[in-house]
Write a protein that holds these residues in place. Structure first.
Motif, PDB file in Angstrom:
ATOM      1  N   ILE A 353       0.885  -1.165  -0.057  1.00  0.00           N
ATOM      2  CA  ILE A 353       0.213   0.110  -0.017  1.00  0.00           C
ATOM      3  C   ILE A 353       0.790   1.315  -0.031  1.00  0.00           C
ATOM      4  O   ILE A 353       1.777   1.395   0.959  1.00  0.00           O
ATOM      5  N   ARG A 354       0.768   2.042  -0.997  1.00  0.00           N
ATOM      6  CA  ARG A 354       1.490   3.298  -1.186  1.00  0.00           C
ATOM      7  C   ARG A 354       0.638   4.565  -1.349  1.00  0.00           C
ATOM      8  O   ARG A 354      -0.201   4.620  -2.211  1.00  0.00           O
ATOM      9  N   ILE A 355       0.934   5.688  -0.833  1.00  0.00           N
ATOM     10  CA  ILE A 355       0.445   6.973  -0.879  1.00  0.00           C
ATOM     11  C   ILE A 355       1.761   8.009  -1.158  1.00  0.00           C
ATOM     12  O   ILE A 355       2.595   8.027  -0.433  1.00  0.00           O
ATOM     13  N   LYS A 356       1.560   8.589  -2.438  1.00  0.00           N
ATOM     14  CA  LYS A 356       2.885   9.327  -2.611  1.00  0.00           C
ATOM     15  C   LYS A 356       2.319  10.840  -3.299  1.00  0.00           C
ATOM     16  O   LYS A 356       1.580  10.744  -3.967  1.00  0.00           O
ATOM     17  N   THR A 357       2.806  11.818  -2.566  1.00  0.00           N
ATOM     18  CA  THR A 357       2.464  13.355  -3.256  1.00  0.00           C
ATOM     19  C   THR A 357       3.748  13.924  -2.962  1.00  0.00           C
ATOM     20  O   THR A 357       4.650  13.643  -2.467  1.00  0.00           O
ATOM     21  N   ASN A 358       3.615  15.351  -3.189  1.00  0.00           N
ATOM     22  CA  ASN A 358       4.715  16.414  -2.729  1.00  0.00           C
ATOM     23  C   ASN A 358       3.944  17.610  -2.736  1.00  0.00           C
ATOM     24  O   ASN A 358       2.618  17.876  -2.853  1.00  0.00           O
ATOM     25  N   THR A 359       4.911  18.729  -2.586  1.00  0.00           N
ATOM     26  CA  THR A 359       4.180  20.140  -2.305  1.00  0.00           C
ATOM     27  C   THR A 359       3.936  20.738  -3.688  1.00  0.00           C
ATOM     28  O   THR A 359       3.515  21.938  -3.730  1.00  0.00           O
ATOM     29  N   LEU A 360       4.273  20.178  -4.847  1.00  0.00           N
ATOM     30  CA  LEU A 360       3.698  20.627  -6.175  1.00  0.00           C
ATOM     31  C   LEU A 360       2.168  20.183  -6.481  1.00  0.00           C
ATOM     32  O   LEU A 360       1.374  20.709  -7.252  1.00  0.00           O
ATOM     33  N   ARG A 361       2.224  18.554  -6.313  1.00  0.00           N
ATOM     34  CA  ARG A 361       1.078  17.912  -6.190  1.00  0.00           C
ATOM     35  C   ARG A 361      -0.209  18.626  -5.172  1.00  0.00           C
ATOM     36  O   ARG A 361      -1.128  18.758  -5.859  1.00  0.00           O
ATOM     37  N   GLY A 362       0.249  18.551  -4.048  1.00  0.00           N
ATOM     38  CA  GLY A 362      -0.658  18.958  -3.126  1.00  0.00           C
ATOM     39  C   GLY A 362      -1.838  17.800  -2.792  1.00  0.00           C
ATOM     40  O   GLY A 362      -1.461  16.510  -2.975  1.00  0.00           O
ATOM     41  N   GLY A 363      -3.010  18.208  -2.863  1.00  0.00           N
ATOM     42  CA  GLY A 363      -4.110  17.190  -3.002  1.00  0.00           C
ATOM     43  C   GLY A 363      -4.203  16.864  -1.551  1.00  0.00           C
ATOM     44  O   GLY A 363      -3.660  16.829  -0.656  1.00  0.00           O
ATOM     45  N   PHE A 364      -5.455  15.659  -1.236  1.00  0.00           N
ATOM     46  CA  PHE A 364      -5.429  15.221  -0.114  1.00  0.00           C
ATOM     47  C   PHE A 364      -5.816  13.773  -0.069  1.00  0.00           C
ATOM     48  O   PHE A 364      -6.357  13.308  -1.329  1.00  0.00           O
ATOM     49  N   ILE A 400       0.395  22.324   0.400  1.00  0.00           N
ATOM     50  CA  ILE A 400       0.851  21.200   1.302  1.00  0.00           C
ATOM     51  C   ILE A 400      -0.126  20.028   1.599  1.00  0.00           C
ATOM     52  O   ILE A 400      -1.519  20.355   1.382  1.00  0.00           O
ATOM     53  N   PRO A 401       0.266  18.938   1.012  1.00  0.00           N
ATOM     54  CA  PRO A 401      -0.664  17.588   0.988  1.00  0.00           C
ATOM     55  C   PRO A 401      -1.338  17.511   2.422  1.00  0.00           C
ATOM     56  O   PRO A 401      -0.421  17.705   3.277  1.00  0.00           O
ATOM     57  N   THR A 402      -2.693  16.950   2.521  1.00  0.00           N
ATOM     58  CA  THR A 402      -3.083  16.304   3.607  1.00  0.00           C
ATOM     59  C   THR A 402      -3.416  14.682   3.636  1.00  0.00           C
ATOM     60  O   THR A 402      -3.930  14.373   2.523  1.00  0.00           O
TER      61      THR A 402
END
Length: 468
Positions: A353-364, A400-402
């Protein structure tokens, strides 16, 4: 004073007890919601009309191009109110197939649909997407645009014929046939140009790529479609992402086998989509087995359609970067994902199980429920959450992602590789509410590595034999 303290303490105790009962009841109902999502996906029955492409002149010699005959059959079936277009046993060469409303494209057992290696067959350009950004590009191999009640069924094989000699070298990786100095997707005219267009809100109609560019087409793409069934078929040798429902609603992927090891060969990527059921499938892929997405960077925020209400069950994940993954194109957010009764096992499967993002993507990301999973072997971790993901350079921005409400329950892992649990959140927005119940992980070199997260909640769980 003592009486008041006693009353206050009793009140707190009762409030806590009620809250715990409410949480327990709510937890018990998590997968009731998954069942409701499944029930909501009512695929329409198709009319009795059948058209066999061989009766219409199609030639099964793996050499004669049958594009016009297949698409004419689909058009005729659609015009007559719908039905089934049959591809019988044999090797049928074709260019892109365009699916229309109320049509079931059915591959009989022994049917082998070979897609042309000639890039020009996938022109003119159509409205599609590449890594979470819309554009005008080569047609997907099987494409449906703003259609309703469509199906792809049967026991035959779709072979994209992508290889180290065509499509795959455009990824720019030596392992996929790339020759240094030749064009690839990272060149300034390709992805950097698309990123710039996205950031500048250039209309999609003006984001013209296709011939002369190196952005590969997806394999199966229902775009803004409703009531979609993909069932039983085998898909192999994809140029890029394999099954990509985008901006679609009520989608079922059932009993499909994906066996495709090219670059970015994700098995199934629901994007900006809701009410999706992925069941009884086998994924053996060159990238993520299932990757749930919702647009990249500015494009995702402009479209602003979260992917939600997605159920994954009874699937087998073999090779791949991740079993069930959320991201990295996730700027519009993902919520309400249910994963149950799956087996994940391969020395070439990186994470379960993987969740991947950064501060260009953002999102929740919120409300992810994983239950009854058997993991044999993974390379890196059972669970990895990373808010510093970056395939390309300069992945820091201001969004900033949440991430919150991640529940894992009834999971066994025989060999978890480098880590048991690996979480890398942000100081500005720590990962919230990660809970593991009856999760037992063996053979993790580092049991837990957590940065910027609320404390993990363990219930009847263990890592390397140690109870947590």
């Amino acid at each position: 004073m003592n009486i008041n303290k006693t009353i206050l303490a009793l009140s707190i105790f009762l409030t806590t007890l009620i809250s715990c009962k409410e949480q327990t009841a709510k937890k018990a109902n998590f997968f009731d919601e998954a069942d409701k999502i499944i029930e909501s996906i009512n695929i329409k029955q198709f009319n009795n009309l059948t058209l066999n492409i061989k009766d219409l002149g199609a030639v099964a010699d793996a050499k004669t191009l049958n594009t016009s005959i297949i698409n004419a059959a689909i058009d005729s079936c659609n015009a007559a109110g719908g039905g089934k277009v049959i591809i019988p046993p044999g090797d049928f060469l074709t260019g892109p197939i365009v699916l229309k409303s109320n049509v079931n494209l059915h591959l009989e057992e022994g049917a082998n649909v070979l897609f042309s290696k000639n890039y020009k067959e996938y022109l003119p350009v159509v409205h599609t997407s590449y890594e979470g950004q819309e554009l005008m590009n080569y047609s997907p191999l099987i494409y449906a645009y703003k259609q309703k009640n469509i199906a792809i069924t049967g026991k035959g094989v779709f072979n994209g014929q992508a290889s180290n000699k065509n499509w795959w070298p455009w990824a720019g990786k030596d392992t996929y046939g790339y020759i240094k100095g030749t064009p690839n997707q990272k060149d300034s005219i390709n992805l950097p140009r698309l990123w710039e267009m996205s950031n500048n809100n250039t209309p999609v109609s003006e984001r013209i790529f296709g011939e002369g560019y190196q952005l590969r087409p997806t394999f199966i793409e229902p775009f803004e479609c409703e009531n979609v069934l993909i069932q039983g078929v085998t898909i192999t040798n994809a140029p890029f992402w394999v099954i990509h429902p985008i901006k679609s609603n009520y989608v079922r992927v059932d009993g499909v086998t994906v066996n495709s090891h090219g670059p970015n060969n994700d098995g199934c990527d629901p994007e900006y989509s809701k009410n999706v059921h992925i069941t009884n499938c086998t994924f053996n892929t060159g990238d993520d087995c299932i990757a749930i997405k919702s647009g990249r960077n500015n494009d995702g925020r402009v479209v602003n359609i979260p992917s939600e209400n997605i159920v994954v069950e009874n699937c087998e994940m073999k090779d791949g970067h991740g079993g069930v993954v959320l991201g990295s194109e996730i700027s519009a957010g993902v919520r309400n994902v249910y994963v149950r009764n799956c087996n994940m096992d391969s020395p070439n499967l990186d994470r379960a199980i993987r969740i991947k993002t950064n501060t260009l993507r953002g999102g929740f990301v919120e409300n992810v429920f994983v239950k009854n999973i058997k993991v044999g072997q993974v390379k890196e971790a059972l669970l990895r959450i990373n808010t510093y993901y970056g395939t390309y350079a300069n992945q820091e921005g201001k969004f900033i992602p949440t991430i919150k409400n991640i529940y894992l329950e009834d999971i066994t892992v025989e060999n978890s590789g480098k880590y048991g649990i690996l979480i890398k959140g942000r100081k500005q927005s720590p990962v919230e509410n990660v809970s593991l119940t009856n999760v037992h992980i063996k053979n993790a070199k580092t049991p837990i590595s957590v940065e910027n997260s609320e404390p993990l909640v363990f219930k009847n769980s263990s890592i390397n034999g140690k109870k947590y």
